[in-house]
Scaffold this motif. Structure first.
Motif, PDB file in Angstrom:
ATOM      1  N   VAL A  82       0.814  -1.151   0.032  1.00  0.00           N
ATOM      2  CA  VAL A  82      -0.033   0.069   0.005  1.00  0.00           C
ATOM      3  C   VAL A  82       0.786   1.305   0.088  1.00  0.00           C
ATOM      4  O   VAL A  82       1.882   1.515   0.752  1.00  0.00           O
ATOM      5  CB  VAL A  82      -0.838   0.176   1.216  1.00  0.00           C
ATOM      6  CG1 VAL A  82      -1.908   1.354   1.176  1.00  0.00           C
ATOM      7  CG2 VAL A  82      -1.825  -1.263   1.273  1.00  0.00           C
ATOM      8  N   VAL A  83       0.455   2.221  -0.751  1.00  0.00           N
ATOM      9  CA  VAL A  83       1.122   3.477  -1.050  1.00  0.00           C
ATOM     10  C   VAL A  83       0.291   4.678  -0.776  1.00  0.00           C
ATOM     11  O   VAL A  83      -0.812   4.522  -1.007  1.00  0.00           O
ATOM     12  CB  VAL A  83       1.940   3.548  -2.208  1.00  0.00           C
ATOM     13  CG1 VAL A  83       3.131   2.427  -2.469  1.00  0.00           C
ATOM     14  CG2 VAL A  83       1.006   3.667  -3.410  1.00  0.00           C
ATOM     15  N   SER A  84       0.833   5.779  -0.183  1.00  0.00           N
ATOM     16  CA  SER A  84      -0.185   7.043  -0.178  1.00  0.00           C
ATOM     17  C   SER A  84      -0.182   7.578  -1.259  1.00  0.00           C
ATOM     18  O   SER A  84       0.960   7.795  -1.945  1.00  0.00           O
ATOM     19  CB  SER A  84       0.480   7.724   1.079  1.00  0.00           C
ATOM     20  OG  SER A  84      -0.204   8.897   0.870  1.00  0.00           O
ATOM     21  N   THR A  85      -1.328   7.846  -1.838  1.00  0.00           N
ATOM     22  CA  THR A  85      -1.628   8.827  -2.978  1.00  0.00           C
ATOM     23  C   THR A  85      -2.003  10.116  -2.827  1.00  0.00           C
ATOM     24  O   THR A  85      -2.482  10.932  -3.761  1.00  0.00           O
ATOM     25  CB  THR A  85      -2.412   8.086  -4.051  1.00  0.00           C
ATOM     26  OG1 THR A  85      -3.489   7.865  -3.521  1.00  0.00           O
ATOM     27  CG2 THR A  85      -1.948   6.651  -4.446  1.00  0.00           C
ATOM     28  N   ALA A  86      -1.708  10.652  -1.814  1.00  0.00           N
ATOM     29  CA  ALA A  86      -2.201  11.881  -1.133  1.00  0.00           C
ATOM     30  C   ALA A  86      -1.518  13.042  -1.801  1.00  0.00           C
ATOM     31  O   ALA A  86      -2.234  14.008  -2.430  1.00  0.00           O
ATOM     32  CB  ALA A  86      -1.825  12.161   0.172  1.00  0.00           C
ATOM     33  N   HIS A  87      -0.309  12.865  -2.520  1.00  0.00           N
ATOM     34  CA  HIS A  87       0.556  13.914  -3.163  1.00  0.00           C
ATOM     35  C   HIS A  87       0.576  13.463  -4.441  1.00  0.00           C
ATOM     36  O   HIS A  87       1.551  14.034  -5.235  1.00  0.00           O
ATOM     37  CB  HIS A  87       1.788  14.114  -2.374  1.00  0.00           C
ATOM     38  CG  HIS A  87       1.517  14.762  -0.986  1.00  0.00           C
ATOM     39  ND1 HIS A  87       0.940  16.006  -0.746  1.00  0.00           N
ATOM     40  CD2 HIS A  87       1.960  14.155   0.092  1.00  0.00           C
ATOM     41  CE1 HIS A  87       1.018  16.049   0.489  1.00  0.00           C
ATOM     42  NE2 HIS A  87       1.635  15.047   1.197  1.00  0.00           N
ATOM     43  N   ASP A  88      -0.321  12.656  -5.087  1.00  0.00           N
ATOM     44  CA  ASP A  88      -0.159  12.108  -6.515  1.00  0.00           C
ATOM     45  C   ASP A  88       1.243  11.770  -6.993  1.00  0.00           C
ATOM     46  O   ASP A  88       1.797  12.378  -7.673  1.00  0.00           O
ATOM     47  CB  ASP A  88      -0.643  13.113  -7.273  1.00  0.00           C
ATOM     48  CG  ASP A  88      -0.753  12.947  -8.943  1.00  0.00           C
ATOM     49  OD1 ASP A  88      -0.900  11.677  -9.056  1.00  0.00           O
ATOM     50  OD2 ASP A  88      -0.840  13.619  -9.778  1.00  0.00           O
ATOM     51  N   PRO A  89       1.739  10.711  -6.420  1.00  0.00           N
ATOM     52  CA  PRO A  89       2.921  10.267  -6.487  1.00  0.00           C
ATOM     53  C   PRO A  89       3.107   9.597  -7.733  1.00  0.00           C
ATOM     54  O   PRO A  89       2.326   9.198  -8.493  1.00  0.00           O
ATOM     55  CB  PRO A  89       3.440   9.156  -5.524  1.00  0.00           C
ATOM     56  CG  PRO A  89       1.743   8.651  -5.308  1.00  0.00           C
ATOM     57  CD  PRO A  89       1.120   9.845  -5.382  1.00  0.00           C
ATOM     58  N   GLY A  90       4.330   9.795  -8.753  1.00  0.00           N
ATOM     59  CA  GLY A  90       4.540   9.032  -9.750  1.00  0.00           C
ATOM     60  C   GLY A  90       5.019   7.456  -9.618  1.00  0.00           C
ATOM     61  O   GLY A  90       4.978   6.967  -8.462  1.00  0.00           O
ATOM     62  N   THR A  91       5.049   6.632 -10.613  1.00  0.00           N
ATOM     63  CA  THR A  91       5.401   5.574 -10.510  1.00  0.00           C
ATOM     64  C   THR A  91       6.496   5.247  -9.918  1.00  0.00           C
ATOM     65  O   THR A  91       6.805   4.052  -9.025  1.00  0.00           O
ATOM     66  CB  THR A  91       5.493   4.905 -11.919  1.00  0.00           C
ATOM     67  OG1 THR A  91       6.303   5.675 -12.728  1.00  0.00           O
ATOM     68  CG2 THR A  91       4.134   4.595 -12.740  1.00  0.00           C
ATOM     69  N   ALA A  92       7.801   5.815  -9.990  1.00  0.00           N
ATOM     70  CA  ALA A  92       8.946   5.971  -9.383  1.00  0.00           C
ATOM     71  C   ALA A  92       8.748   6.081  -7.683  1.00  0.00           C
ATOM     72  O   ALA A  92       9.423   5.422  -7.041  1.00  0.00           O
ATOM     73  CB  ALA A  92       9.973   6.696  -9.748  1.00  0.00           C
ATOM     74  N   ASP A  93       7.943   7.123  -7.244  1.00  0.00           N
ATOM     75  CA  ASP A  93       7.802   7.271  -6.171  1.00  0.00           C
ATOM     76  C   ASP A  93       6.986   6.267  -5.465  1.00  0.00           C
ATOM     77  O   ASP A  93       7.419   6.155  -4.378  1.00  0.00           O
ATOM     78  CB  ASP A  93       6.905   8.651  -6.143  1.00  0.00           C
ATOM     79  CG  ASP A  93       7.428   9.983  -6.679  1.00  0.00           C
ATOM     80  OD1 ASP A  93       8.758   9.989  -6.419  1.00  0.00           O
ATOM     81  OD2 ASP A  93       6.785  10.872  -7.239  1.00  0.00           O
ATOM     82  N   SER A  94       6.069   5.560  -5.955  1.00  0.00           N
ATOM     83  CA  SER A  94       5.443   4.638  -5.222  1.00  0.00           C
ATOM     84  C   SER A  94       6.317   3.485  -4.986  1.00  0.00           C
ATOM     85  O   SER A  94       6.303   2.718  -3.878  1.00  0.00           O
ATOM     86  CB  SER A  94       4.111   4.060  -6.369  1.00  0.00           C
ATOM     87  OG  SER A  94       3.314   4.983  -6.479  1.00  0.00           O
ATOM     88  N   LEU A  95       7.272   3.156  -6.019  1.00  0.00           N
ATOM     89  CA  LEU A  95       8.311   1.963  -5.667  1.00  0.00           C
ATOM     90  C   LEU A  95       9.109   2.499  -4.536  1.00  0.00           C
ATOM     91  O   LEU A  95       9.195   1.421  -3.794  1.00  0.00           O
ATOM     92  CB  LEU A  95       9.030   1.764  -7.017  1.00  0.00           C
ATOM     93  CG  LEU A  95       8.415   1.131  -8.135  1.00  0.00           C
ATOM     94  CD1 LEU A  95       9.374   1.252  -9.432  1.00  0.00           C
ATOM     95  CD2 LEU A  95       7.904  -0.166  -7.808  1.00  0.00           C
ATOM     96  N   ARG A  96       9.557   3.672  -4.522  1.00  0.00           N
ATOM     97  CA  ARG A  96      10.298   4.025  -3.136  1.00  0.00           C
ATOM     98  C   ARG A  96       9.574   3.896  -2.097  1.00  0.00           C
ATOM     99  O   ARG A  96      10.169   3.382  -0.961  1.00  0.00           O
ATOM    100  CB  ARG A  96      10.803   5.270  -3.357  1.00  0.00           C
ATOM    101  CG  ARG A  96      11.639   5.803  -4.752  1.00  0.00           C
ATOM    102  CD  ARG A  96      12.294   7.082  -4.679  1.00  0.00           C
ATOM    103  NE  ARG A  96      12.953   7.350  -5.875  1.00  0.00           N
ATOM    104  CZ  ARG A  96      12.463   8.036  -6.739  1.00  0.00           C
ATOM    105  NH1 ARG A  96      11.248   8.569  -6.861  1.00  0.00           N
ATOM    106  NH2 ARG A  96      13.433   8.363  -7.825  1.00  0.00           N
ATOM    107  N   GLN A  97       8.230   3.822  -2.096  1.00  0.00           N
ATOM    108  CA  GLN A  97       7.626   3.764  -0.718  1.00  0.00           C
ATOM    109  C   GLN A  97       7.448   2.459  -0.344  1.00  0.00           C
ATOM    110  O   GLN A  97       7.321   2.179   0.820  1.00  0.00           O
ATOM    111  CB  GLN A  97       6.147   4.464  -0.959  1.00  0.00           C
ATOM    112  CG  GLN A  97       5.970   6.151  -1.002  1.00  0.00           C
ATOM    113  CD  GLN A  97       4.269   6.263  -0.924  1.00  0.00           C
ATOM    114  OE1 GLN A  97       3.748   5.830  -0.248  1.00  0.00           O
ATOM    115  NE2 GLN A  97       4.194   7.111  -1.934  1.00  0.00           N
TER     116      GLN A  97
END
Length: 444
Positions: A82-97
């Motif tokens: 599960v990732v937070s999408t509150a700040h509209d993350p990109g695909t790479a941001d999601s992977l970092r989470q």
């Protein structure tokens, strides 16, 4: 025991190009035929022999996604991250989470695929080429799909440019890539590309299908907080062009991918030791001869469509009856589900799709349409060339043509070329044409 590959499906995207379709349903769970969209990449991975798949989802969707294996007869174990999408993350941001979860795995390669990819490619062939040719990165490409269907709703002039893909003739080596949304009318090619020995093939009719195979060391570099990728949010638009361009940087230094200042020498040595299990010293052990990454394409001339826009989503739904056996092979799933109840005096065309638990009442005519699961089509309804989502009820006497209906229509009316996501927008006896009857609350 060391596994060959780990599969990651990116399914947290909000579906910004899908108008109001994602008002109450995340994009990855939108119905495509009688299956959620996410089922298609999961089945693709299952066909390639993956027994476990990591799925990256937005907050609040973990339970719905976690139940999919049992509900739809899949044979893979899902590890839902599960990732937070509150700040509209990109695909790479999601992977970092979820980096810590990924780094717990001991694998040779990482396969990253978008939840909206529908294709008949043999993934095992992609993996075989990646390994046999010693690639560090392999990108799946295909011809940009030709869409003959026109989606409902108001006509829009919004147009997303095609991807620009440049490869070395004969070898399929990827030498340049720019995403369709990242240029206006022209692109600028690096002068270093002219140093390639073979002729270059530059195409604006080839798409990046958003399926990538990466060596584990390269994937770790992408997620490293000290690498140049640390501030890049998009895997496709930013990180991949960076990796590809590193093939043409000066490698006279001792740092692979220009890693000086990004990864400490000791850390790089540890990575080499950890991910190179050969007892024979390889090129990675030579500090004086570190090589640039090998970036290849696997070009698939067959079916390859991303359901990431209203146009492509509509196209796939309208064609799913004829495409299903291609994109979902070796499956017992039936597009006309055996639990659907079609009353004897109802007429349902052979090319129509009907989901499980749906009731089609008498004196109803359904032609060339997709009807989701647990719907109720009341008597005297005429439904043609349309798509109904799950749990939709159509009131008696409704006439629906060339429309996408994701909310119940509980009042008799005529709907043509419309998108309906809010039942409260429907009035008794009214005719609607070319409209978007939107939901009142956005999905968060």
């Amino acid at each position: 025991m060391r596994q060959e590959a780990q599969a990651i499906v990116l399914a947290a995207g909000p579906g910004m190009r899908m108008t109001s379709l994602t008002s109450h349903t995340p994009k990855c769970l939108l119905p495509l035929g009688t299956l959620p969209m996410l089922c298609y990449p999961l089945h693709l991975l299952q066909q390639a022999g993956f027994s476990e798949v990591s799925v990256v989802v937005s907050e609040g969707q973990e339970q719905r996604v976690g139940k999919m294996v049992e509900q739809y007869g899949l044979k893979v174990d899902l590890d839902v991250a599960v990732v937070s999408t509150a700040h509209d993350p990109g695909t790479a941001d999601s992977l970092r989470q979820i980096a810590s979860k990924i780094k717990q795995r001991s694998v040779e390669e990482v396969v990253v695929i978008s939840s909206d990819l529908v294709t008949d490619v043999a993934l095992q062939d992609v993996l075989d080429q990646h390994r046999s040719r010693g690639a560090d990165l392999t990108m799946l490409t295909s011809p940009t799909p030709s869409l003959q269907t026109t989606p409902p709703g108001p006509k829009s002039k919004t147009h997303l440019n095609s991807d620009i893909i440049c490869t070395e003739a004969g070898s399929g080596r990827l030498v340049y890539a720019v995403a369709g949304g990242d240029y206006d009318e022209c692109v600028t090619l690096q002068s270093s590309l002219l140093n390639c020995a073979a002729p270059l093939l530059l195409s604006a009719s080839t798409q990046d299908a958003h399926l990538y195979v990466m060596k584990r060391w390269l994937f770790d570099y992408v997620l490293n907080k000290e690498s140049p990728c640390a501030d890049m949010g998009s895997l496709k638009a930013e990180i991949l062009p960076h990796i590809v361009s590193c093939q043409f940087t000066d490698h006279s230094s001792n740092d692979k991918l220009g890693l000086s200042g990004a990864v400490e020498r000791e850390e790089w040595d540890d990575l080499v030791k950890k991910y190179n299990s050969s007892v024979v010293p390889s090129r990675h052990h030579s500090l004086a001869h570190l090589q640039p990454p090998v970036c290849l394409t696997f070009h698939h001339p067959g079916l390859c469509v991303r359901a990431n826009t209203l146009h492509t989503y509509w196209h796939l739904n309208r064609k799913i009856n004829e495409l299903f056996n291609q994109v979902y092979p070796n499956s017992e799933w039936q597009l006309r589900h055996p639990t659907a109840v079609i009353i004897e005096r109802a007429q349902v065309s052979e090319d129509s799709v009907v989901g499980g638990g749906t009731m089609v009442c008498e004196k109803t005519n359904i032609a060339s349409s997709v009807v989701g699961k647990h719907c109720r089509i009341n008597p005297l309804v005429r439904l043609s060339s349309s798509v109904l989502g799950d749990h939709v009820t159509l009131a008696s006497g409704c006439v629906i043509e060339n429309s996408l209906i994701l909310a119940s229509v509980e009042r008799k009316c005529v709907i043509k070329n419309c998108i309906v996501t809010d039942s409260n927008k429907i009035e008794e006896g009214k005719t609607y044409s070319g409209e978007v009857l939107e939901a009142t609350q956005d999905f968060a």
